[in-house]
Design an enzyme around this catalytic site. Structure first.
Site, short mmCIF file in Angstrom:
data_model
loop_
_atom_site.label_atom_id
_atom_site.label_comp_id
_atom_site.label_asym_id
_atom_site.label_seq_id
_atom_site.Cartn_x
_atom_site.Cartn_y
_atom_site.Cartn_z
N ASN A 117 -1.77 -10.66 8.51
CA ASN A 117 -2.77 -9.63 8.72
C ASN A 117 -4.12 -10.10 8.19
OD1 ASN A 117 -3.50 -6.74 9.36
ND2 ASN A 117 -4.11 -6.83 7.20
N ARG A 169 4.35 -0.07 12.90
CA ARG A 169 3.95 -1.37 12.37
C ARG A 169 3.94 -1.28 10.84
NH1 ARG A 169 -1.48 -3.61 10.92
NH2 ARG A 169 -1.28 -5.86 10.88
N HIS A 198 0.95 -9.26 4.46
CA HIS A 198 -0.22 -8.37 4.41
C HIS A 198 -0.78 -8.40 2.98
CE1 HIS A 198 -2.20 -4.73 6.49
NE2 HIS A 198 -2.82 -4.85 5.33
N ASN A 251 -7.56 -5.81 14.67
CA ASN A 251 -7.85 -4.69 13.78
C ASN A 251 -9.34 -4.40 13.87
OD1 ASN A 251 -5.22 -5.04 13.01
ND2 ASN A 251 -5.66 -5.55 10.87
N GLN A 301 0.79 -1.22 0.00
CA GLN A 301 0.00 0.00 0.00
C GLN A 301 0.83 1.28 0.00
OE1 GLN A 301 -2.64 -1.82 3.28
NE2 GLN A 301 -4.05 -0.50 2.20
C1 PNW Z 1 -7.94 -3.27 6.74
N1 PNW Z 1 -14.21 -4.16 8.37
O1 PNW Z 1 -9.01 -4.02 6.24
C2 PNW Z 1 -6.61 -3.66 6.07
O2 PNW Z 1 -5.77 -4.35 6.96
C3 PNW Z 1 -5.84 -2.52 5.49
O3 PNW Z 1 -4.87 -2.99 4.58
C4 PNW Z 1 -6.78 -1.52 4.88
O4 PNW Z 1 -6.12 -0.50 4.18
C5 PNW Z 1 -7.63 -0.96 6.00
O5 PNW Z 1 -8.25 -1.96 6.76
C6 PNW Z 1 -8.72 -0.02 5.51
O6 PNW Z 1 -9.66 -0.70 4.72
C7 PNW Z 1 -10.30 -3.98 6.83
O7 PNW Z 1 -14.53 -5.03 9.20
C8 PNW Z 1 -10.75 -5.10 7.50
O8 PNW Z 1 -15.05 -3.37 7.99
C9 PNW Z 1 -12.02 -5.16 8.01
C10 PNW Z 1 -12.89 -4.10 7.86
C11 PNW Z 1 -12.46 -2.98 7.19
C12 PNW Z 1 -11.18 -2.92 6.67
#
Ligand code: PNW
Length: 479
Positions: free
Chosen positions: A173, A84, A129, A313, A26
Site C-alpha cells: 500500500n 479490502r 500496509h 488510492n 489501524q
Molecule cells: C492513506 N494524499 O494515506 C493510507 O493508506 C491510510 O492508511 C490512511 O488512513 C488514509 O489514507 C487516510 O489518511 C494517504 O495524497 C495517502 O493526500 C495520500 C494522501 C492522503 C492519505
C-alpha cells in the site's frame, strides 16, 4: 443536499464491484496477543508517543482482533461485494522470517476469510500496509537489499495458507507515502531521516519485492488458485493554472510513475524525467552516482508487467507550477520533484491538514492512467473523507457521491477500465500521526468504550443504497 435516486439508467456496470478498506495496524489492536511480534509502528508509538497528535497508539485501536463477528455484520449490513483488509506480517511471522511461524495468527485470518466467503464477500488482501516487522527494521528494514527476499518468503506463506480463498492480492500500500515519511523525512516509524536517498532505496526495494512476490505466485500458485496480483499507489492529481500539460505530467510521474512506471509502462524502469533530474542533481551535489538507483536491463524486464490490476488510492489534488531549484544542500524527493503546489479557495477543506475535496481530480487521474498504462484494469482501492467523527456526516456523503460520479463518468464517457471502488474506511481507526483525532469511518467507533462500540453514520445508508442500486443520487441545488 442529495435528492432521490434517478429512475433512469444505472451509473455503474452490472459487474462493477463496491467495497470498503481497512488496514491491520489501524483497526486490529491485540498488539501483543497470541504470539504477535512487534512492528515498527508498535515500537515507534511506544518510544515516541509525542509524535501522535492525541498521544494514543494502536494497542487496542478498533479492537477488530476481538470483534471479527461484528465487523462481518457491518459488512453485510452495507452489502459490499468485497472487503479490502491488510494482514499484519508479525501476526504470521513474529520475527519477520520463517524462523518463527505463528499458528494463532494464521487462525485469526482463516477465521476472517472463512466468514467473508460464507457471506459472499470477496476478500481483497493487502500484504503490507506500513507495519514492517521490527526485527527486519533492526537490519535496515526496507533499505536492506535482502528485503525483497524477506517479502517473497512472507508472500509465499500467505499464498500457501490463504490463496485457496483469496483471489485479489495487493503486495504494497502506498510505497511513495510510506518511503518518504519513514525513510526520507523520517517523521514516521522507523524515523530514518535520509532525505534524497532513503526514500529512493525504499521504493526500489518495494518494486523489486513486489516483482518477486508476483513471479512466485505465477510460478507456484496461479495454476491452482487463479487469483490476481496488484499494488496500490496513492497520488494526487495536478492541475495547471496555465494549462501546462507538462506540469501535470511531471507531478504525476513523480508521484504515481515513480512506483507504477517500472511495473505498468511499456518501456519499464523509472520515469525518464526522474532519471534525468536526479542524475543531474546528484552530479551537481558532487556524487559519483545518482541517488535514484539504477535498474539494469534484466531487473527492468523482471519488474515490467508484474501486475494484473492497478490499485489507486485517491484523496485530494493540487494546482502545480515548477518550483525553484533548491540547491545542492538539502537533497530530497521534494526538491527533486520541484512541485510548487497550491490549493483552490473553492475546494472544501476536511479535518486533515492535507485534505481538500477535489472529485474532478479523480476523473483526471483515471483518464491519465488509461492513456499512460494502456487502459489497464483499475480498482480505486482507497478514497475517503476525514472529519471529527460526527454521525451526521454530510461532508462524507457529498465526497463519496461526487467521487463516485467521477468514477462513473470515467467509465461511461471516457472508456476507463475501472472495475471497482473501495471506500476508506469501513470504520473509524488509528489514523497514524493523527491518532484518533481524524475519522474516516462509515461506522463511528467509540474509542473509549471497552467494547469499541460501532455505530452507523448517515453515510452508511447512502453508500448502501448506491451499492444496491448501482445508481447515484442526483445533486439538488442548495439555494
Ligand atoms: C492513506 N494524499 O494515506 C493510507 O493508506 C491510510 O492508511 C490512511 O488512513 C488514509 O489514507 C487516510 O489518511 C494517504 O495524497 C495517502 O493526500 C495520500 C494522501 C492522503 C492519505
Amino acid at each position: 443536499i442529495y435528492g432521490s435516486v434517478k429512475p433512469n439508467e444505472n451509473d455503474f456496470p452490472a459487474t462493477f464491484k463496491f467495497g470498503v478498506s481497512t488496514a491491520a495496524f489501524q483497526i486490529e489492536g491485540g498488539w501483543n496477543e497470541d504470539g504477535r511480534g512487534p512492528s515498527i509502528w508498535d515500537i515507534g508509538t511506544a518510544t515516541h508517543p509525542e509524535i501522535i497528535a492525541d498521544g494514543t497508539n494502536g494497542n487496542i485501536a478498533a479492537d477488530s482482533y476481538h470483534h471479527v463477528d461484528r465487523d462481518i455484520e457491518m459488512l453485510r449490513e452495507l452489502g459490499v461485494n468485497f472487503y479490502r483488509f491488510s494482514i499484519s506480517w508479525t501476526r504470521i511471522l513474529p520475527n519477520g522470517d520463517l524462523s518463527s511461524m505463528n499458528r494463532l495468527g494464521i487462525q485469526y485470518y482463516n477465521g476472517l476469510i472463512d466468514k467473508l466467503v460464507a457471506n459472499s464477500i470477496e476478500p481483497m488482501v493487502t500484504m503490507y500496509h506500513f507495519d514492517l516487522p521490527y526485527e527486519i527494521q533492526k537490519i535496515g528494514g526496507l533499505t536492506n537489499p535482502l528485503f525483497p527476499q524477506y517479502f517473497e518468503s512472507y508472500a509465499n506463506v500467505l499464498y500457501s495458507y490463504f490463496g485457496d480463498r483469496v483471489k485479489w492480492w495487493m503486495t504494497f500500500n502506498e510505497p511513495s507515502k510510506h518511503c518518504i515519511s519513514a525513510y526520507g523525512i523520517g517523521e514516521e516509524p522507523p524515523f530514518v531521516n535520509a532525505t534524497g536517498i532513503g526514500e529512493y532505496l525504499c521504493v526500489d526495494n518495494i518494486i523489486k519485492a513486489h516483482a518477486r512476490a508476483y513471479h512466485r505466485y505465477k510460478k507456484d500458485f496461479f495454476k491452482q488458485q487463479g487469483g490476481k496480483i496488484g499494488i496500490s499507489a496513492n497520488s494526487r492529481f495536478f492541475f495547471s493554472r496555465t494549462k501546462d500539460r507538462n506540469m501535470t505530467d511531471r507531478g504525476l510521474q513523480y508521484c504515481l510513475g515513480w512506483i507504477m512506471h517500472p511495473i505498468y509502462s511499456k518501456s519499464g524502469g523509472y520515469p525518464g524525467v526522474m532519471i534525468r533530474d536526479i542524475a543531474s542533481n546528484s552530479q551537481m551535489e558532487g556524487r559519483e552516482w545518482s541517488r535514484l538507483p539504477n535498474l539494469d536491463v534484466s531487473t527492468k524486464a523482471y519488474i515490467k508487467g508484474t501486475a494484473d490490476f492497478f490499485g489507486l488510492n485517491y484523496y485530494t489534488s493540487r494546482y502545480v507550477e515548477l518550483g525553484a531549484y533548491a540547491g545542492t544542500e538539502n537533497p530530497s524527493w521534494e526538491n527533486d520533484a520541484r512541485l510548487n503546489c497550491s490549493v483552490d479557495p473553492s475546494w472544501k477543506k476536511g479535518k486533515s491538514s492535507w485534505s481538500y475535496s477535489v472529485p474532478e481530480g479523480l476523473g483526471g487521474l483515471l483518464r491519465w492512467i488509461k492513456e499512460e498504462y494502456d487502459n489497464v484494469e483499475v480498482i480505486v482501492t482507497e478514497n475517503g473523507w476525514p472529519d471529527d467523527g460526527r454521525l451526521n456526516d454530510d461532508g462524507r456523503i457529498e465526497s463519496l457521491t461526487e467521487h463516485l460520479r467521477q468514477v462513473s463518468k470515467a467509465i461511461k464517457e471516457h472508456g476507463c477500465n475501472v472495475v471497482g471502488y473501495s471506500h476508506w474506511s469501513l470504520m473509524d481507526n488509528f489514523e497514524w500521526l493523527a491518532g484518533y483525532s481524524e475519522r474516516f469511518g462509515l461506522y463511528y467507533v467509540n474509542m473509549s468504550s471497552p467494547e469499541r462500540t460501532r455505530i452507523p453514520k448517515k453515510s452508511l445508508g447512502v453508500y448502501k443504497k448506491i451499492i444496491e442500486s448501482k445508481k447515484l443520487a442526483e445533486k439538488l441545488l442548495t439555494f
